[in-house]
Design an enzyme around this catalytic site. Structure first.
Site, mmCIF file in Angstrom:
data_model
loop_
_atom_site.group_PDB
_atom_site.id
_atom_site.type_symbol
_atom_site.label_atom_id
_atom_site.label_comp_id
_atom_site.label_asym_id
_atom_site.label_seq_id
_atom_site.Cartn_x
_atom_site.Cartn_y
_atom_site.Cartn_z
ATOM 1 N N GLU A 113 -19.962 -17.652 0.495
ATOM 2 C CA GLU A 113 -20.211 -16.961 -0.764
ATOM 3 C C GLU A 113 -18.890 -16.660 -1.459
ATOM 4 O O GLU A 113 -17.870 -16.453 -0.792
ATOM 5 C CB GLU A 113 -20.941 -15.634 -0.507
ATOM 6 C CG GLU A 113 -22.282 -15.795 0.198
ATOM 7 C CD GLU A 113 -22.786 -14.468 0.744
ATOM 8 O OE1 GLU A 113 -23.260 -13.652 -0.062
ATOM 9 O OE2 GLU A 113 -22.684 -14.246 1.966
ATOM 10 N N LYS A 115 -16.156 -14.483 -3.051
ATOM 11 C CA LYS A 115 -15.722 -13.095 -2.809
ATOM 12 C C LYS A 115 -15.398 -12.459 -4.167
ATOM 13 O O LYS A 115 -14.329 -12.682 -4.726
ATOM 14 C CB LYS A 115 -14.511 -13.067 -1.886
ATOM 15 C CG LYS A 115 -14.111 -11.662 -1.452
ATOM 16 C CD LYS A 115 -12.999 -11.723 -0.407
ATOM 17 C CE LYS A 115 -12.615 -10.319 0.049
ATOM 18 N NZ LYS A 115 -12.025 -9.522 -1.032
ATOM 19 N N ASP A 117 -14.243 -10.032 -6.956
ATOM 20 C CA ASP A 117 -13.154 -9.056 -7.019
ATOM 21 C C ASP A 117 -13.638 -7.838 -7.788
ATOM 22 O O ASP A 117 -13.446 -7.711 -8.998
ATOM 23 C CB ASP A 117 -11.936 -9.677 -7.705
ATOM 24 C CG ASP A 117 -10.677 -8.844 -7.497
ATOM 25 O OD1 ASP A 117 -10.708 -7.919 -6.660
ATOM 26 O OD2 ASP A 117 -9.671 -9.119 -8.174
ATOM 27 N N TYR A 222 -25.170 -8.763 -1.991
ATOM 28 C CA TYR A 222 -24.827 -9.799 -1.027
ATOM 29 C C TYR A 222 -25.346 -9.578 0.394
ATOM 30 O O TYR A 222 -25.177 -10.449 1.255
ATOM 31 C CB TYR A 222 -23.310 -10.021 -0.974
ATOM 32 C CG TYR A 222 -22.496 -8.779 -0.678
ATOM 33 C CD1 TYR A 222 -22.449 -8.226 0.596
ATOM 34 C CD2 TYR A 222 -21.752 -8.174 -1.673
ATOM 35 C CE1 TYR A 222 -21.712 -7.100 0.868
ATOM 36 C CE2 TYR A 222 -20.997 -7.039 -1.414
ATOM 37 C CZ TYR A 222 -20.977 -6.507 -0.148
ATOM 38 O OH TYR A 222 -20.230 -5.384 0.123
ATOM 39 N N LYS A 310 -8.750 -15.792 1.882
ATOM 40 C CA LYS A 310 -8.032 -15.320 0.691
ATOM 41 C C LYS A 310 -7.342 -16.508 0.021
ATOM 42 O O LYS A 310 -6.637 -17.288 0.684
ATOM 43 C CB LYS A 310 -6.983 -14.275 1.074
ATOM 44 C CG LYS A 310 -7.554 -13.085 1.834
ATOM 45 C CD LYS A 310 -8.383 -12.196 0.963
ATOM 46 C CE LYS A 310 -7.532 -11.288 0.133
ATOM 47 N NZ LYS A 310 -8.329 -10.292 -0.628
ATOM 48 N N CYS A 404 21.919 9.671 1.807
ATOM 49 C CA CYS A 404 20.595 9.751 1.197
ATOM 50 C C CYS A 404 20.695 9.907 -0.318
ATOM 51 O O CYS A 404 21.431 10.783 -0.794
ATOM 52 C CB CYS A 404 19.822 10.929 1.791
ATOM 53 S SG CYS A 404 18.208 11.198 1.013
ATOM 54 N N CYS A 407 19.312 13.749 -1.049
ATOM 55 C CA CYS A 407 19.930 14.991 -0.564
ATOM 56 C C CYS A 407 21.374 14.822 -0.089
ATOM 57 O O CYS A 407 21.998 15.781 0.372
ATOM 58 C CB CYS A 407 19.090 15.588 0.561
ATOM 59 S SG CYS A 407 19.110 14.609 2.093
ATOM 60 N N CYS A 422 16.971 9.061 6.616
ATOM 61 C CA CYS A 422 17.558 10.381 6.364
ATOM 62 C C CYS A 422 16.879 11.327 7.347
ATOM 63 O O CYS A 422 15.650 11.445 7.350
ATOM 64 C CB CYS A 422 17.284 10.810 4.923
ATOM 65 S SG CYS A 422 17.692 12.542 4.610
ATOM 66 N N CYS A 427 15.074 17.489 3.231
ATOM 67 C CA CYS A 427 15.268 16.517 2.144
ATOM 68 C C CYS A 427 14.105 16.634 1.147
ATOM 69 O O CYS A 427 12.933 16.499 1.530
ATOM 70 C CB CYS A 427 15.322 15.101 2.710
ATOM 71 S SG CYS A 427 15.368 13.808 1.442
#
Length: 668
Positions: A113, A115, A117, A222, A310, A404, A407, A422, A427
């Site tokens: 079938e 698929k 979206d 489905y 896919k 970082c 921070c 970090c 932070c």
């Protein structure tokens, strides 16, 4: 008009309008002009206004949208809506076929079938009348969107037979409707939707059903959630039954006798995909025989009898303008590519994760490069490779920082890891991301407290840790951008409701390293209270199935931190529940239950319990529930229409109970 006459006419109008609607929206073969349909609809509206008692939930007038909702209620799916495993190439499909034939024999056929979206939904009918529709949600709990689904004209409000049935389908927005919607949004200076799928999902989550009604959504149904009482023996038979009942199914499906036929079907749609009037992102392949499906069973996340192929990701070329750094809630520094905007798989892409420094070096990515971009699984943008031949010499080598970006703490790379981190617990970026995680759906699930609101609250210094969420006031909230009185009241109600969550929600929300939602549930079941978990030793933790040494170390280290102990004390003061509310686990050696230490399989349709409820209760009494019958199975629970598992259990001389016997034993 007399009520009896009106009642008769209303029934006639229902039948006429339902038939004309079915011919137009399902069969695509209208038999009357729009003007005649509208005239009959107006007549019905007037009769219902004159005789309100004649207005029913399945009336064709319910498709125009009713009153505005305050919120969506949660719905537990009677049969879980599982996700499918993915295949990305021919070998993946051949492996799927090999596994199926090894398990059930060579005589396997498949249904292929498209698929769609869109957005997966569940539709429930009682005596043929549509009574409830819900989103997939997390597969177990969805949202009740019945009023919005009623506005979709291809969803029958009354079936051709008075049956009790629950079906699954995919709601989508046709491409032409999507284009018209975005044109209208641009005219009204609103942000256009990224793609038809987002537009469909956004339409179904409108609290005003009139908005959903205006969006021209459609659906393909489905599957049947539970085929037990339908009498069908195959998936293809089930689809034919759905058509006979009045549902719209996708006409492009095909039954294939071999994997070669499956591959031909898949390859044909790779080419034909652009010619459709709606978006698809792959092909779903299912074993046709329901007995074979039952024999193949399920993994924890998906059925073994189905797979989603896919389509190859669309690849485009664009320019990498810059690389930005973000700090996650665990302190990991992630580089992100800032791209010249480009359309990929239906949406405009401007950012793509580069994951870590090693990947940047491996692909030799430089700022200013021409790069190939695709969407992994048609969803997540990623940089595939660099077109080094297009370089001009002006490109800039990227260097990861030593400190970082939020921070200024020194970054470290832990043993065995590629990521820079970090380690500063104060932070700001980590705190903000931790707050977003804490309120998310799988954690404390505080509706209305999304990323934008959290960021505002954090920026305004109204919250600095998760405990501060429970000190917020209406006065503080209504000063936020786009936060009115009603929204503030709803948010405060959601915050208050979260206090009664079961322990596993809080535990997952705290963001302890290596502890995901499943581990949080396991820990909560085992220790039952936060107090007991806080003092658990590494040895006690690793003695639990599924808890390894790394996770145990992370848990002990977390609870030893003084700031964590202070935070938990604050949460207790604010009334946050610290106990597990689900079924209690009983150690096998301590249990006098029949189920303790036994391996049990459930099959067929259960009437008094859902599969999830039966499984949870059995496991709480020390039993283990599996999906397939083998020599190690101790007991089979056979509900209505039990299939091949029952036959196999009888062949292996395994004890078989009916549901009544199961319930009696559970209630002892």
């Amino acid at each position: 008009m007399e009520k009896e006459v009106a009642q008769k006419r209303v029934k006639e109008l229902h039948e006429l309008l339902n038939r004309y609607n079915y011919e137009y929206h399902v069969l695509d073969k209208p038999t009357v002009p729009d003007m005649e349909y509208d005239r009959l609809m107006q007549e019905l509206i007037k009769l219902e206004e004159e005789f309100p008692e004649l207005k029913t939930g399945d009336s064709p007038t319910q498709r125009v949208g009713g009153h505005v909702l305050e919120s969506f209620h949660k719905v537990e799916h009677r049969t879980p809506m599982l996700s499918l495993g993915n295949a990305f190439n021919e070998q993946d499909l051949r492996d799927f076929d090999r596994r199926a034939r090894q398990a059930v024999g060579e005589n396997v056929s498949y249904v292929c079938e498209l698929k769609i979206d869109g957005l997966a939904v569940s539709l429930r009918y009682e005596q043929g009348v549509f009574v409830q529709g819900a989103t997939r949600g997390d597969g177990t709990i969805g949202e009740d969107i019945t009023v919005n689904l009623k506005t979709i004209r291809s969803i029958p409000l009354r079936l051709k037979d008075a049956v009790d049935i629950e079906v699954r389908g995919e709601v989508y927005m046709p491409r032409k409707s999507f284009e018209k919607l975005n044109e209208a949004r641009l005219v009204s200076e609103e942000e256009p939707f990224a793609n038809p799928r987002n537009a469909a999902a956004g339409s179904l989550r409108q609290l005003d059903p009139k908005i959903a009604a205006s969006r021209n959504l459609d659906i393909f149904v489905y599957s049947i959630a539970d085929t037990g009482q339908t009498g069908v023996v195959s998936h293809s038979e089930g689809l034919n039954l759905l058509e006979r009942l009045g549902f719209k199914t996708n006409p492009e499906r095909r039954t294939c006798a071999t994997i070669e036929e499956v591959l031909d079907y898949v390859n044909s749609w790779v080419v034909k995909r652009p010619n459709l009037s709606y978006d698809i992102d792959g092909i779903v392949i299912k074993v046709d025989s329901l007995d074979q499906q039952e024999e193949l069973g399920f993994t924890a996340k998906s059925p073994r009898w189905a797979i989603a192929y896919k389509f190859p990701a669309e690849e485009v070329i664009t320019k990498l303008l810059d690389i930005e750094l973000s700090v996650g809630r665990t302190g990991v520094i992630t580089p992100t590519a800032i791209l010249e905007p480009v359309r990929v798989a239906g949406t405009t892409v401007q950012r793509a994760s580069l994951h870590n420094e090693d990947l940047i070096r491996e692909k030799d990515i430089k700022i200013g490069d021409s790069v190939v971009v695709k969407k992994a699984g048609d969803i997540i943008p990623e940089v595939v490779n660099v077109l080094a031949e297009n370089r001009t010499g002006d490109e800039i080598e990227f260097q990861m920082p030593t400190h970082c970006p939020e921070c200024e703490s020194e970054l470290v790379r832990l043993d065995g890891e590629v990521a820079l981190r970090c380690l500063n617990p104060k932070c700001p970026a980590q705190i903000r991301e931790g707050l977003i995680h804490f309120v998310s759906r799988n954690a404390m699930n505080i509706e209305g407290l999304g990323e934008k609101v959290i960021s505002q609250l954090f920026q305004e210094k109204l919250i600095s840790d998760v405990a501060d969420i429970y000190t917020l006031t209406k006065e503080q909230l209504i000063n936020l951008e786009r936060m009115g009185e009603k929204s503030a009241d709803n948010l405060l109600s959601a915050i208050e409701a979260s206090k009664s969550n079961s322990l596993e929600k809080l535990l997952f929300g705290l963001g302890i390293r290596h502890v995901g939602a499943k581990a949080a549930k396991t820990l909560s079941q085992h220790f039952e209270t936060m107090e007991k978990l806080q003092v658990a030793t590494r040895e006690e933790l690793t003695a639990i199935n599924e808890i390894g040494e790394k996770m145990a170390d992370a848990i002990v280290t977390y609870f030893e931190m003084p700031e964590v102990q202070e935070l938990l004390n604050e949460l207790r003061l604010y009334g946050i529940n610290m106990e597990y509310k689900g079924p209690k686990l009983v150690a096998v050696e301590d249990s006098d239950s029949y189920f303790a230490g036994k391996t049990i399989v459930l099959t067929g349709k259960l009437e008094q319990l859902s599969r999830n409820e039966a499984k949870a209760e059995i496991e709480a009494l020390g039993g283990k529930v599996t999906g397939s019958v083998s020599k190690s199975t101790d007991l089979l629970i056979a509900g209505e229409a039990a299939g091949s598992k029952l036959a196999k259990a009888q062949e292996l001389q395994i004890e078989v109970w009916d549901e009544e016997r199961l319930v009696q034993e559970l209630r002892k």
